[in-house]
Write a protein that holds these residues in place. Structure first.
Motif, PDB file in Angstrom:
ATOM      1  N   UNK A  73       0.842  -1.204   0.000  1.00  0.00           N
ATOM      2  CA  UNK A  73       0.000   0.000   0.000  1.00  0.00           C
ATOM      3  C   UNK A  73       0.878   1.256   0.000  1.00  0.00           C
ATOM      4  N   UNK A  74       1.944   1.233   0.789  1.00  0.00           N
ATOM      5  CA  UNK A  74       2.853   2.399   0.817  1.00  0.00           C
ATOM      6  C   UNK A  74       3.586   2.545  -0.520  1.00  0.00           C
ATOM      7  N   UNK A  75       3.942   1.428  -1.153  1.00  0.00           N
ATOM      8  CA  UNK A  75       4.594   1.475  -2.457  1.00  0.00           C
ATOM      9  C   UNK A  75       3.664   2.094  -3.501  1.00  0.00           C
TER      10      UNK A  75
ATOM     11  N   UNK B 184       4.312   5.505  -5.647  1.00  0.00           N
ATOM     12  CA  UNK B 184       4.259   5.540  -7.108  1.00  0.00           C
ATOM     13  C   UNK B 184       3.254   6.589  -7.581  1.00  0.00           C
ATOM     14  N   UNK B 185       2.116   6.667  -6.923  1.00  0.00           N
ATOM     15  CA  UNK B 185       1.108   7.668  -7.290  1.00  0.00           C
ATOM     16  C   UNK B 185       1.646   9.086  -7.078  1.00  0.00           C
ATOM     17  N   UNK B 186       2.379   9.301  -5.998  1.00  0.00           N
ATOM     18  CA  UNK B 186       2.970  10.622  -5.747  1.00  0.00           C
ATOM     19  C   UNK B 186       4.020  10.976  -6.786  1.00  0.00           C
ATOM     20  N   UNK B 187       4.853  10.003  -7.166  1.00  0.00           N
ATOM     21  CA  UNK B 187       5.878  10.247  -8.186  1.00  0.00           C
ATOM     22  C   UNK B 187       5.236  10.550  -9.532  1.00  0.00           C
ATOM     23  N   UNK B 188       4.141   9.838  -9.860  1.00  0.00           N
ATOM     24  CA  UNK B 188       3.444  10.088 -11.123  1.00  0.00           C
ATOM     25  C   UNK B 188       2.840  11.490 -11.136  1.00  0.00           C
ATOM     26  N   UNK B 189       2.292  11.922 -10.023  1.00  0.00           N
ATOM     27  CA  UNK B 189       1.725  13.272  -9.939  1.00  0.00           C
ATOM     28  C   UNK B 189       2.796  14.340 -10.134  1.00  0.00           C
TER      29      UNK B 189
END
Length: 140
Positions: free
Chosen positions: A109-111, A115-120
């Motif tokens: 879940x943390x991964x 990944x979602x934060x890096x994509x944003x």
């Protein structure tokens, strides 16, 4: 013919005559100074010697391939740390997102969140780059 061999008046070679320290004559040419060229000014520094090692070779320049190789090694080390983190955090966590819920290991879940934060960040950075390129084209 003693002068052809640079001998002294008594027939002894000047290189065989030992000089006592402090007997140098100021302003006189120093024939025994190593590394000085004939006719060089007194007190002038000898030419700089080349560093030992490969002749004509300096520091090796880094290339894109070597930079990529370093990046690959760093990425492998980070992936190993990530794998250790995931294996140590296998406790189940319930995740709620936009009305959906599910359970998965905490590390996974943390991964996904990382990944979602890096994509944003990548989307926002890409939009800014496109904006700057558009402005640069207009200025031409």
């Amino acid at each position: 013919m003693s002068h052809a061999r640079n001998d002294g008046p008594d027939g002894v070679s000047k290189s065989e005559i030992p000089e006592a320290p402090g007997t140098e004559v100021p302003g006189a040419p120093d024939h025994a100074a190593p590394g000085t060229a004939p006719g060089a000014e007194p007190g002038a520094r000898p030419p700089a010697a080349k560093p030992a090692g490969r002749p004509g070779k300096g520091k090796v320049k880094s290339t894109r391939i070597s930079g990529t190789w370093v990046a690959v090694i760093v990425a492998i080390v980070l992936l190993v740390f990530l794998l250790v983190f995931i294996l140590q955090n296998l406790d189940t966590a319930t995740v709620h997102f936009l009305g959906a819920s599910g359970s998965m290991p905490l590390a996974v879940a943390m991964l996904f969140a990382a990944i979602a934060g890096a994509a944003l960040v990548a989307l926002i950075g890409g939009a800014r780059i496109l904006q700057l390129r558009k402005q640069a084209r207009r200025r031409r």
